[in-house]
Design a protein around this motif. Structure first.
Motif, PDB file in Angstrom:
ATOM      1  N   TYR A 209      -5.375   0.318  -5.899  1.00  0.00           N
ATOM      2  CA  TYR A 209      -4.771   0.555  -4.588  1.00  0.00           C
ATOM      3  C   TYR A 209      -5.620  -0.078  -3.487  1.00  0.00           C
ATOM      4  O   TYR A 209      -5.107  -0.700  -2.574  1.00  0.00           O
ATOM      5  CB  TYR A 209      -4.636   2.061  -4.375  1.00  0.00           C
ATOM      6  CG  TYR A 209      -4.227   2.470  -2.994  1.00  0.00           C
ATOM      7  CD1 TYR A 209      -2.932   2.256  -2.539  1.00  0.00           C
ATOM      8  CD2 TYR A 209      -5.122   3.075  -2.128  1.00  0.00           C
ATOM      9  CE1 TYR A 209      -2.547   2.637  -1.268  1.00  0.00           C
ATOM     10  CE2 TYR A 209      -4.750   3.453  -0.869  1.00  0.00           C
ATOM     11  CZ  TYR A 209      -3.453   3.229  -0.439  1.00  0.00           C
ATOM     12  OH  TYR A 209      -3.085   3.602   0.820  1.00  0.00           O
TER      13      TYR A 209
ATOM     14  N   THR B 150      -5.420  -3.994  -3.520  1.00  0.00           N
ATOM     15  CA  THR B 150      -4.135  -4.604  -3.186  1.00  0.00           C
ATOM     16  C   THR B 150      -4.096  -5.210  -1.794  1.00  0.00           C
ATOM     17  O   THR B 150      -3.645  -6.340  -1.624  1.00  0.00           O
ATOM     18  CB  THR B 150      -3.006  -3.560  -3.315  1.00  0.00           C
ATOM     19  OG1 THR B 150      -3.026  -3.046  -4.628  1.00  0.00           O
ATOM     20  CG2 THR B 150      -1.659  -4.178  -3.030  1.00  0.00           C
TER      21      THR B 150
ATOM     22  N   SER C 154       0.827  -1.206   0.000  1.00  0.00           N
ATOM     23  CA  SER C 154       0.000   0.000   0.000  1.00  0.00           C
ATOM     24  C   SER C 154       0.860   1.255   0.000  1.00  0.00           C
ATOM     25  O   SER C 154       0.565   2.228  -0.697  1.00  0.00           O
ATOM     26  CB  SER C 154      -0.922   0.010   1.219  1.00  0.00           C
ATOM     27  OG  SER C 154      -1.839  -1.037   1.148  1.00  0.00           O
TER      28      SER C 154
END
Length: 170
Positions: free
Chosen positions: A134, A137, A28
């Motif tokens: 994002y 993930t 991240s």
């Protein structure tokens, strides 16, 4: 099995839990978009939680024996656990950790993949490759970490048991 050994196994399970959680935090942080100001502190700030978690987990792993002796000081009696060996307990720990990660992230993985495939591509005002990927993930990496723990349980168990045996002999 001595109570201190059981405490060591539990503490090391928590240490592994922390290390597995650090993986999605690193990913991240690596995917965090940078602003216009690129000073070293701004670039490294997203990595701070993951680095602190790795330091804590590593310290807990290293200090597990000392903490086990401290916790069981004066009461390090042998606990009857029905014939379970150290190998059984480590194997259980890896399987439990793997299943926990898989089951706790599976719904999020399915949800975010569905969102990424359907909704995000229909909205031209948003860039799906930055924001939605994002958000996808973390649960995906948690799911993969669970699979690694579950599938690698026999291998990791053998390594830890042999390491423990070498440490006890020395």
């Amino acid at each position: 099995m001595p109570l201190s050994s059981i405490v060591v196994i539990i503490l090391r399970l928590f240490a592994l839990y922390g290390l597995f959680w650090a993986l999605p935090l690193f990913a991240s942080a690596a995917m965090t978009p940078l602003g216009h100001e690129r000073s070293l502190s701004i670039v490294l700030a997203p990595y701070a939680p993951a680095v602190l978690l790795v330091i804590f987990a590593t310290g807990l792993w290293i200090l597990a024996r000392a903490i086990g002796r401290l916790v069981s000081r004066g009461a390090d009696t042998s606990v009857s656990i029905g014939g379970l060996t150290r190998t059984d307990l480590y194997s259980f720990a890896f399987v439990f950790l793997g299943l926990y990660f898989i089951l706790s992230s599976f719904a999020d993985v399915i949800n975010w993949i569905h969102y990424f495939v359907t909704v995000s591509h229909n909205d031209p005002a948003r860039d799906p490759h930055v924001e939605n990927l994002y958000q996808l993930t973390r649960p995906c990496l948690t799911f993969v970490a669970g699979l690694v723990s579950l599938i690698g349980a026999p291998h990791w168990t053998k390594k830890l048991v042999s390491h423990d045996q070498k440490t006890q002999v020395a």
